[in-house]
Design a protein around this motif. Sequence first.
Motif, short mmCIF file in Angstrom:
data_model
loop_
_atom_site.label_atom_id
_atom_site.label_comp_id
_atom_site.label_asym_id
_atom_site.label_seq_id
_atom_site.Cartn_x
_atom_site.Cartn_y
_atom_site.Cartn_z
N LEU A 292 36.10 41.06 27.74
CA LEU A 292 34.82 40.50 27.28
C LEU A 292 33.96 40.06 28.46
CD1 LEU A 292 36.01 38.40 24.21
CD2 LEU A 292 34.73 40.54 24.19
N MET A 293 34.61 39.51 29.48
CA MET A 293 33.88 39.10 30.68
C MET A 293 33.25 40.32 31.36
SD MET A 293 35.51 36.96 33.88
CE MET A 293 36.40 35.94 32.74
N ASP A 294 34.00 41.41 31.46
CA ASP A 294 33.47 42.63 32.08
C ASP A 294 32.36 43.22 31.23
OD1 ASP A 294 33.44 44.64 34.11
OD2 ASP A 294 34.54 45.97 32.76
N PHE A 295 32.52 43.16 29.93
CA PHE A 295 31.51 43.71 29.03
C PHE A 295 30.19 42.97 29.15
CE2 PHE A 295 29.55 44.55 24.86
CZ PHE A 295 29.64 45.92 24.86
N LYS A 296 30.25 41.64 29.33
CA LYS A 296 29.03 40.83 29.39
C LYS A 296 28.41 40.80 30.78
CE LYS A 296 30.20 37.69 25.65
NZ LYS A 296 30.57 36.32 25.31
N LYS A 297 29.25 40.68 31.83
CA LYS A 297 28.72 40.42 33.16
C LYS A 297 28.99 41.54 34.17
CE LYS A 297 29.59 35.50 32.68
NZ LYS A 297 30.32 34.37 33.25
N PHE A 298 29.78 42.56 33.80
CA PHE A 298 30.23 43.60 34.73
C PHE A 298 30.99 42.99 35.91
CE2 PHE A 298 26.97 45.87 32.46
CZ PHE A 298 27.56 47.11 32.27
N ARG A 299 31.66 41.90 35.66
CA ARG A 299 32.50 41.24 36.65
C ARG A 299 33.70 40.65 35.93
NH1 ARG A 299 29.26 41.71 40.38
NH2 ARG A 299 27.77 40.56 41.53
N ILE A 300 34.82 40.56 36.65
CA ILE A 300 35.98 39.87 36.10
C ILE A 300 36.44 38.81 37.09
CG2 ILE A 300 36.73 41.83 34.68
CD1 ILE A 300 38.93 42.34 36.73
N SER A 301 37.16 37.84 36.59
CA SER A 301 37.66 36.75 37.41
C SER A 301 38.95 37.20 38.10
CB SER A 301 37.92 35.52 36.54
OG SER A 301 38.60 34.55 37.27
N PRO B 209 37.34 47.14 29.35
CA PRO B 209 37.73 47.22 27.93
C PRO B 209 38.43 48.54 27.58
CG PRO B 209 35.49 46.40 28.13
CD PRO B 209 35.91 46.83 29.49
N PHE B 210 38.05 49.61 28.25
CA PHE B 210 38.69 50.89 27.96
C PHE B 210 40.09 50.97 28.57
CE2 PHE B 210 34.10 51.65 27.90
CZ PHE B 210 33.98 51.95 26.55
N ILE B 211 40.29 50.32 29.70
CA ILE B 211 41.65 50.25 30.27
C ILE B 211 42.55 49.45 29.32
CG2 ILE B 211 43.05 49.45 32.20
CD1 ILE B 211 40.60 49.83 34.00
N THR B 212 42.03 48.36 28.78
CA THR B 212 42.79 47.55 27.83
C THR B 212 43.13 48.37 26.59
OG1 THR B 212 41.72 45.53 28.60
CG2 THR B 212 42.75 45.46 26.44
N ALA B 213 42.12 49.00 26.01
CA ALA B 213 42.35 49.79 24.79
C ALA B 213 43.28 50.97 25.06
CB ALA B 213 41.02 50.29 24.24
N GLY B 214 43.11 51.64 26.19
CA GLY B 214 43.97 52.76 26.53
C GLY B 214 45.41 52.34 26.74
N SER B 215 45.62 51.18 27.35
CA SER B 215 46.98 50.69 27.59
C SER B 215 47.67 50.34 26.27
CB SER B 215 46.97 49.47 28.51
OG SER B 215 46.49 49.82 29.77
N VAL B 216 46.98 49.61 25.43
CA VAL B 216 47.58 49.23 24.15
C VAL B 216 47.80 50.46 23.28
CG1 VAL B 216 47.21 47.91 22.03
CG2 VAL B 216 46.68 46.89 24.25
N LEU B 217 46.84 51.37 23.26
CA LEU B 217 46.98 52.60 22.47
C LEU B 217 48.15 53.44 22.98
CD1 LEU B 217 45.75 54.46 20.26
CD2 LEU B 217 44.41 55.50 22.09
N GLY B 218 48.28 53.59 24.28
CA GLY B 218 49.38 54.36 24.84
C GLY B 218 50.73 53.75 24.54
N VAL B 219 50.85 52.44 24.68
CA VAL B 219 52.12 51.77 24.40
C VAL B 219 52.45 51.87 22.91
CG1 VAL B 219 53.24 49.51 24.33
CG2 VAL B 219 52.06 50.25 26.39
N LEU B 220 51.47 51.66 22.05
CA LEU B 220 51.73 51.76 20.61
C LEU B 220 52.14 53.18 20.22
CD1 LEU B 220 48.94 49.55 19.02
CD2 LEU B 220 51.38 49.09 19.13
N LEU B 221 51.44 54.16 20.73
CA LEU B 221 51.79 55.54 20.39
C LEU B 221 53.17 55.90 20.92
CD1 LEU B 221 48.43 57.45 20.92
CD2 LEU B 221 49.57 56.92 18.77
#
Length: 160
Positions: free
Chosen positions: A21-30, A143-155
């Motif tokens: 969410l931080m990357d989506f809003k600010k294009f930066r992460i902590s 967000p796509f790295i997060t979704a891809g990781s969870v999707l890959g692990v679930l599959l």
Amino acid sequence: MDKTLLVLTALYLLFAIPLSLMDFKKFRISIPLLLFASLSLLVCRFVFLSMPLLSGAKNLFFALISSFLIYFCTRVLSGEGLGFGDVFFGMYSALYTGFYLNIICTVFAALLGVLYYLLLAILQKMKKKQLVHRPIFAIPFVPFITAGSVLGVLLFYVIA
């Protein structure tokens, strides 16, 4: 589904969702939060879940190296389209997925990012009602790295 996998996924998502969410809003992460998340994942794997030290450390070491090489080379080849936050977050995701799944999850992340980019390009073209040769917008990749990781692990673990 294995209890270990549920604990790792919950811990991964506890930090990955706010960072996304931080990357989506600010294009930066902590980066400090990302370091704390990485340490938490390592402590959870090796201390609480009793992962074998030698084989687990070797797997995670190769996962970190492969993730760094993939994302850093993509950063260089894309003209710095990816930031260092994306590179470091890819390494955090590698701590969650491990070596073999990291490659699969990275492919899922790239595919999801491309689909999102194409969707935005189509919407921009429809909105302007003219030929758009190259859409002008940036997309956050965490967000796509997060979704891809969870999707890959679930599959991999649920379906296989």
